[in-house]
Design an enzyme around this catalytic site. Structure first.
Site, short mmCIF file in Angstrom:
data_model
loop_
_atom_site.label_atom_id
_atom_site.label_comp_id
_atom_site.label_asym_id
_atom_site.label_seq_id
_atom_site.Cartn_x
_atom_site.Cartn_y
_atom_site.Cartn_z
NE ARG A 81 -2.34 -1.33 3.57
CZ ARG A 81 -1.75 -0.61 4.50
NH1 ARG A 81 -1.70 0.70 4.40
NH2 ARG A 81 -1.22 -1.18 5.57
CE1 TYR A 209 0.22 -5.85 -1.85
CE2 TYR A 209 -0.91 -3.89 -1.05
CZ TYR A 209 -0.40 -5.16 -0.84
OH TYR A 209 -0.54 -5.74 0.40
CE LYS A 218 -6.28 -3.53 4.51
NZ LYS A 218 -6.54 -3.98 5.88
CG HIS A 238 -7.35 -2.84 10.09
ND1 HIS A 238 -6.03 -2.48 10.23
CD2 HIS A 238 -7.35 -3.83 9.17
CE1 HIS A 238 -5.27 -3.22 9.45
NE2 HIS A 238 -6.04 -4.06 8.80
CB SER A 260 -0.81 -3.99 8.09
OG SER A 260 -1.84 -3.08 7.83
CB CYS A 262 0.28 -7.09 14.25
SG CYS A 262 1.37 -5.68 14.17
CG ASP A 287 -7.84 -7.00 6.89
OD1 ASP A 287 -6.98 -6.74 7.75
OD2 ASP A 287 -7.97 -6.34 5.85
NE ARG A 379 -0.25 -8.64 1.97
CZ ARG A 379 -0.93 -8.05 2.94
NH1 ARG A 379 -2.08 -8.53 3.35
NH2 ARG A 379 -0.45 -6.97 3.53
C1 OXD Z 1 -3.23 -4.62 5.44
C2 OXD Z 1 -3.90 -5.76 4.77
O1 OXD Z 1 -2.26 -4.07 4.90
O2 OXD Z 1 -4.82 -6.33 5.37
O3 OXD Z 1 -3.67 -4.28 6.55
O4 OXD Z 1 -3.55 -6.08 3.63
MN MN Z 2 -5.42 -5.31 7.14
#
Ligand code: OXD
Ligand code: MN
Length: 607
Positions: A81, A209, A218, A238, A260, A262, A287, A379
């Site tokens: 991102r 991306y 998002k 989130h 993100s 974690c 998420d 990913r």
């Molecule tokens: C993030 C994702 O970056 O979920 O939080 O991809």
């Molecule tokens: Mn996320």
């Protein structure tokens, strides 16, 4: 009426005048060669996949080992991102607030409109109608993404309820998010992710991306969603959502916000350790949570997504066996490495490191190389339906009732393993002051502590101070508010070693949280919140020394003094909309501890 085809070239009609009009306008702007409306059918998936393979956008993986799985390699300059190129476009800068980049709507439409002008010449425009949320849910929202990327169309099919079902839900209504995306030449100098909350519109250009281009995720579910939540009286967060089922069949739902990378996906799919025989964790989402107050005064959550866009590196049978099972079929991998026999590989995957691989950029890679074989932000896009522990209520239109909300960051020091807030406003304070070390999910320096309130720093679509005020105000609506907790799985000792093993062992903490939410386990009051007392945390059959547990749960008053001071600078940076109630919480704590020195003693290990 726009000339729109299905994936086999047959002409089709669009029965929504607002949608037709918008498609005509976007066609006039982007000038595609042809326009394809996505139906979401199985035949369409096959046809898109074949085309993507022919175009080199997807590379088939070993179809015996990984049926229906493909690899995509993104442009190496386009792997995360781009927070510095993400804009909230509101009439006033103040409406976007201090934590967002801002552009006036007129300027953004003009500037980015010039880039969209003719951007799809020689290309196909895919019109992707989709629903965020379970079909039929009053909490669900419709979006339509117009994109020139077949990769986006195929990913949206996994991540959302896509195609005809969305058109059916939309009917003749004009209430849908308008998302426009073009890859251009993936040049970072011509990359913008612009959100227009008042128009329910997103314009994303110059990137391929996921986080920048799968606009339901998002952009709609969080940035526009948070704005809609504020306007309509609900929360777009989130957060993962999971159900904890006890051996007796008691089900407790928990939502958890971690920044993100974690471990939200790992936590949402956790397998309890042997000691917790009969306990089950059911995934509702990994998420994003949309939460609304139900008629019974409880907070109900839905997962707006239908798939997982998870981080591959570090995912293994140890860290997340359910994710490993989930990605065995019908999954699109992005920027992972590939073995000689067409299997996928990433750092932290099970088994020995292969001698030779093809790396994420398609280059030969040899064991011992100093470069990563898979990109750190590589990913998988996998259907939630593949998850063996997907909750049977994940598609329930009414959502699931949330008993606890957890905030957690990646902190080497200061924040103990777990703490419970004294009340809602204190919980909002815990969320508002969440800090975490930066990761590879966004471009920029990795490993620096930054404040990431509610894990929403990159995703809150309006002024952060107003967002906090909205959280505080929600209390008036919720007769039975969830209990709020702060966790930290990442605390380290002096030698930089993690004190807590994490993964399945987090079940021990989760059980305390569930029992606290149900008012049936003890805790010790500290100035910062409730922590487990000796005997409250289940440490049976656990290979960890009592001293280590004490260290993981310790509260160091001097560290907290520094922490509260740094929180103060953050609050100050947020400007005038910052609610006084939160600043007062901070000042109260600081005043209370100013006279204390040294450690607050919490003995968790000895019962
Ligand atoms: C993030 C994702 O970056 O979920 O939080 O991809
Ligand atoms: Mn996320």
């Amino acid at each position: 009426m726009p000339h729109v085809q299905d994936c086999f070239g047959a002409s089709i009609e669009i029965n929504n005048a607002h949608l037709s009009k918008w498609i005509v306008e976007m066609m006039a702007l982007c000038k595609p060669d042809k326009v394809v409306l996505c139906s979401g059918s199985e035949a369409e998936r096959r046809s898109f996949t074949e085309l993507a393979v022919t175009q080199g956008v997807l590379i088939p993986l070993n179809q015996e080992k990984l049926p229906g799985c493909y690899l995509h390699r993104s442009n190496p300059n386009d792997v995360a991102r781009v927070e510095n190129l993400t804009f909230i476009c509101t009439p006033e800068k103040e409406q976007a607030g201090a934590t967002n980049n801002w552009m006036a709507p007129k300027e953004a439409y003009e500037k980015v409109g010039k880039l969209f002008d003719g951007s799809m010449k020689g290309r196909t425009m895919y019109v992707v109608p989709y629903v965020m949320g379970p079909i039929g849910s009053p909490m669900a929202k419709v979006g339509v993404e117009i994109t020139d990327s077949i990769y986006v169309a195929l990913n949206m099919r996994i991540m959302t309820r896509m195609g005809q079902q969305a058109l059916d839900m939309l009917g003749a209504s004009n209430d849908f998010n308008r998302g426009l995306h073009s890859m251009l030449d993936c040049n970072p100098d011509r990359r913008y992710i612009c959100h227009f909350p008042a128009d329910n519109t997103i314009w994303s250009i110059g990137s391929g991306y996921g986080g920048n281009v799968l606009l339901g995720k998002k952009c709609l579910a969080l940035r526009i969603g948070s704005y809609l939540g504020k306007t309509e009286g609900w929360l777009a967060e989130h957060m993962l959502i999971l159900g904890v089922e006890s051996p007796e069949g008691e089900m407790t739902y928990v939502a958890a916000a971690f920044p993100s990378q974690c471990g939200k996906t790992n936590f949402a799919m956790m397998v309890p350790p042997k000691r917790f025989k009969g306990w089950k964790i059911w995934t509702v989402g990994d998420d994003i949570a949309w939460m609304r107050v139900g008629e019974d005064g409880r907070l109900y959550a839905i997962n707006p997504e239908a798939g997982y866009f998870g981080v591959a590196p570090g995912t293994s049978m140890k860290s997340n066996p359910n994710a490993m099972k989930t990605v065995l079929k019908d999954t699109i991998f992005t920027n992972v490495a590939v073995t000689k026999d067409g299997d996928v590989w990433w750092e932290g995957k099970d088994g020995p490191v292969p001698d030779e691989l093809t790396d994420w950029q398609g280059r030969p890679w040899k064991k011992g190389s100093t470069e990563k074989a898979a990109h750190p932000n590589s990913r998988f896009t996998a259907p939630a339906a593949n998850n063996p522990w997907k909750s049977r209520f994940a598609d329930d239109p009414g959502g699931v009732p949330i008993s606890a909300i957890i905030f957690g960051g990646r902190r080497a020091t200061t924040v103990p393993l777990v703490m419970q807030a004294f009340h809602w406003a204190h919980g909002v304070f815990m969320g508002a002051t969440l800090g975490s070390e930066t990761t590879a999910a966004a471009t920029g320096k990795v490993g620096v502590v930054r404040r990431d309130p509610m894990a929403m720093l990159p995703f809150c679509g309006y002024n952060m101070g107003e967002y906090f005020a909205h959280w505080l105000a929600m209390q008036a609506q919720i007769a039975y508010p969830p209990k709020v907790f702060l966790v930290n799985w990442f605390r380290q000792n002096k030698d930089g070693k993690f004190l807590w093993p994490g993964f399945g062992e987090n079940m021990r903490v989760l059980k305390w949280i569930v029992d606290r939410a149900r008012l049936r386990v003890g805790g010790q009051e500290t100035p910062f919140g409730w922590v487990p007392r000796a005997g409250d945390l289940d440490l049976s059959d656990f290979d960890i020394s009592p001293e280590t547990v004490d260290e993981a749960t310790a509260i160091n008053i001097d560290e907290w003094k520094t922490e509260l001071e740094s929180q103060g600078s953050f609050f100050e940076s947020l400007g005038e909309k910052m609610p006084k109630a939160l600043e007062l919480q901070r000042e109260f704590l600081l005043a209370r501890i100013e006279s204390m020195h040294g450690k607050w003693v919490v003995h968790n290990s000895k019962s």
